[in-house]
Design an enzyme around this catalytic site. Structure first.
Site, PDB file in Angstrom:
ATOM      1  N   ASP A  61       0.849  -1.194   0.000  1.00 28.88           N
ATOM      2  CA  ASP A  61       0.000   0.000   0.000  1.00 28.88           C
ATOM      3  C   ASP A  61       0.881   1.239   0.000  1.00 28.88           C
ATOM      4  OD1 ASP A  61      -2.432  -1.396   0.082  1.00 28.88           O
ATOM      5  OD2 ASP A  61      -2.299  -1.607   2.256  1.00 28.88           O
TER       6      ASP A  61
ATOM      7  N   ASP B  57      -7.183  -1.283  -4.428  1.00 25.97           N
ATOM      8  CA  ASP B  57      -8.226  -0.944  -3.452  1.00 25.97           C
ATOM      9  C   ASP B  57      -9.171   0.116  -4.020  1.00 25.97           C
ATOM     10  OD1 ASP B  57      -6.996  -2.636  -1.609  1.00 25.97           O
ATOM     11  OD2 ASP B  57      -5.816  -1.021  -0.727  1.00 25.97           O
TER      12      ASP B  57
END
Length: 201
Positions: free
Chosen positions: A132, A166
């Protein structure tokens, strides 16, 4: 592959490719926890890794990690089958593209959790960590002491660190929820009334 099938899968493939390029760049050019600010303190690349679901949520332990990865794989197969079904039966193009976004996001994170551990030599197959990097702490402050549960504590919006995969999943799901009436509208056949026709003698 017919043209009607090509566009949504092409879009999904582009998102998967972009997601992996960003992740590989972050992993090879940043150290864990490093930040590169592009909107001051309100937007930055913040390199982190997680063992779990979107936006850093997790299932505990090695078994939880394995179960989550296998569940993702099954989910991707189901989503891919669903996308083919939607295209084949000529569902709304918006619905098809949003499902393609969800598929792309799911595949993007599966690549991390399935192969990254082996590629970067830190974990066995199916036990990799998801990379991420996008962090947008747009608003920060303190809850007043009278505020229920979190009174006196710090808050940050938006706190989770996420990746392009995401984002694709979130956009796809949100747009389906917003436009569900349009996407799933059923055409009702017109029923002619008994008196609608004049019978000539």
């Amino acid at each position: 592959m017919k043209a009607s099938y090509a566009k949504p899968f092409f879009v999904a493939a582009l998102i998967i490719l972009a997601d992996q390029i960003i992740k590989i760049w972050v992993r090879t050019h940043m150290y864990l926890g490093e930040e590169i600010k592009f909107l001051g303190n309100r937007g930055m690349l913040h390199y982190t890794e997680n063992n779990g679901m979107a936006f850093g949520m997790e299932l505990g332990g090695e078994i939880g990690k394995l179960v989550l990865t296998l569940f993702r794989i099954v989910a991707v197969i189901a989503i891919g089958y669903g996308l083919v079904h939607l295209i084949k039966h000529k569902y709304h193009r918006g619905l098809i593209m949003n499902v393609a976004l969800i598929l792309a996001g799911a595949v993007g994170n599966i690549i991390d959790s399935t192969f990254y551990g082996v590629i970067y030599k830190y974990a066995p197959l199916f036990h990799g960590r998801v990379v991420d990097m996008f962090y947008f702490p747009l608003i920060s402050g303190h809850f007043p002491k009278w505020f229920p549960v979190w009174g006196g504590e710090d808050f940050v919006f938006f706190r989770p660190v996420f990746n392009l995969a995401d984002s694709a999943i979130s956009v796809g799901v949100i747009l389906i929820l917003i436009y569900q009436k349009r996407y799933f509208k059923q055409e009702e056949p017109e029923v002619s009334s008994p008196n609608s026709e004049v019978v000539e003698e």
